[in-house]
Design an enzyme around this catalytic site. Structure first.
Site, PDB file in Angstrom:
ATOM      1  N   GLU A 110      22.862  53.406  52.963  1.00 19.29           N
ATOM      2  CA  GLU A 110      23.526  51.882  53.486  1.00 19.29           C
ATOM      3  C   GLU A 110      23.123  51.669  54.810  1.00 19.29           C
ATOM      4  O   GLU A 110      24.168  52.224  55.561  1.00 19.29           O
ATOM      5  CB  GLU A 110      24.708  52.227  52.597  1.00 19.29           C
ATOM      6  CG  GLU A 110      25.607  50.901  53.097  1.00 19.29           C
ATOM      7  CD  GLU A 110      27.184  51.023  52.979  1.00 19.29           C
ATOM      8  OE1 GLU A 110      27.998  50.661  53.248  1.00 19.29           O
ATOM      9  OE2 GLU A 110      27.392  52.382  52.157  1.00 19.29           O
ATOM     10  N   LYS A 118      34.472  53.051  44.699  1.00 14.88           N
ATOM     11  CA  LYS A 118      34.990  53.145  46.056  1.00 14.88           C
ATOM     12  C   LYS A 118      35.995  53.098  46.371  1.00 14.88           C
ATOM     13  O   LYS A 118      36.708  52.564  46.114  1.00 14.88           O
ATOM     14  CB  LYS A 118      33.823  53.079  47.349  1.00 14.88           C
ATOM     15  CG  LYS A 118      33.692  51.930  47.748  1.00 14.88           C
ATOM     16  CD  LYS A 118      33.078  51.939  48.903  1.00 14.88           C
ATOM     17  CE  LYS A 118      33.210  50.632  49.946  1.00 14.88           C
ATOM     18  NZ  LYS A 118      32.046  50.582  51.387  1.00 14.88           N
ATOM     19  N   GLY A 152      29.870  58.027  56.410  1.00 16.29           N
ATOM     20  CA  GLY A 152      29.872  56.687  58.032  1.00 16.29           C
ATOM     21  C   GLY A 152      30.058  57.921  58.720  1.00 16.29           C
ATOM     22  O   GLY A 152      28.689  58.453  59.300  1.00 16.29           O
ATOM     23  N   SER A 153      30.682  57.794  59.534  1.00 17.52           N
ATOM     24  CA  SER A 153      30.342  58.022  60.997  1.00 17.52           C
ATOM     25  C   SER A 153      30.601  59.784  61.462  1.00 17.52           C
ATOM     26  O   SER A 153      29.674  60.367  61.798  1.00 17.52           O
ATOM     27  CB  SER A 153      31.353  58.031  61.966  1.00 17.52           C
ATOM     28  OG  SER A 153      32.646  58.267  61.764  1.00 17.52           O
TER      29      SER A 153
END
Length: 213
Positions: free
Chosen positions: A44, A133, A183-184
């Site tokens: 994504e 989500k 993510g990070s």
């Protein structure tokens, strides 16, 4: 293999979404190839990244049937249209916008919106979402997920997003999670392909250890 077959295969084998917030087009291919090499099958690019549709187009063309590629932070129908035009296959949002969900489904994409309450979850499901989500998952926690899973349809996968690490995946899985958005912990702007591979592989290895693969 159809997109839905590819989606189901990803859910069955490694339902982890790499969230590449801040990715630049000039690093997209190296990062994308690295993620696939590590085992990821869903990628994504959030739309608040630099030139996100350029990155999505590059990734969709390069990764082809090896990974499902799409956008995150999709907030309006116009962006859904653009996402489809550049080859995007999955439409991910940080909220529950039924217009976005319905348009993504009408265009043949996987719809993956976020929720934080049962009301939002059921609205997303009624609009046709393929998965939902839980965001931000670190606020809802495993107790919140477990409570909501008790009333949500078992056929709709729920992915916690936010605060997910290799060490806490099992707790969320035990509470009813079907997969995770990361993510990070897997990519930060400026990360080299080598760094991304190491971070991604840690999640893949943790998943396989939990599942006994």
């Amino acid at each position: 293999m159809s997109l839905m077959e590819q989606w189901r295969a990803a859910l069955d084998t490694l339902p982890l979404v790499a969230i590449l917030r801040g990715l630049r087009p000039d690093e997209a291919l190296a990062v994308g190839e690295t993620l696939v090499e590590a085992g990821f099958r869903i990628v994504e690019v959030p739309l608040n990244s630099p030139d996100p549709f350029d990155s999505i187009k590059l990734l969709a063309e390069a990764l082809g049937p090896r990974a499902i590629v799409g956008a995150g932070t999709v907030l309006n129908v116009a962006d859904v249209e653009t996402l489809k035009a550049v080859g995007g296959q999955i439409c991910i949002s940080p909220n529950t916008n039924t217009d976005v969900i319905r348009r993504a489904k009408a265009l043949g994409m996987i719809s993956f919106p976020a929720f934080f309450t049962p009301t939002e979850a059921f609205a997303a499901i009624d609009a046709g979402a393929d998965a939902i989500k839980l965001f931000p998952a670190e606020l809802a926690g495993t107790k919140g997920l477990k409570a909501m899973k008790a009333v949500l349809p078992k056929t709709v996968p729920v992915f916690p997003v936010g605060g997910v690490e290799p060490g806490n995946m099992k707790e969320f899985l035990d509470a009813g999670a079907a997969g995770f958005g990361i993510g990070s912990a897997v990519f930060k702007p400026g990360d080299s392909a080598e760094v991304v591979y190491k971070k991604a592989k840690a999640f893949v290895d943790a998943w396989n250890a939990i599942k006994g693969a």
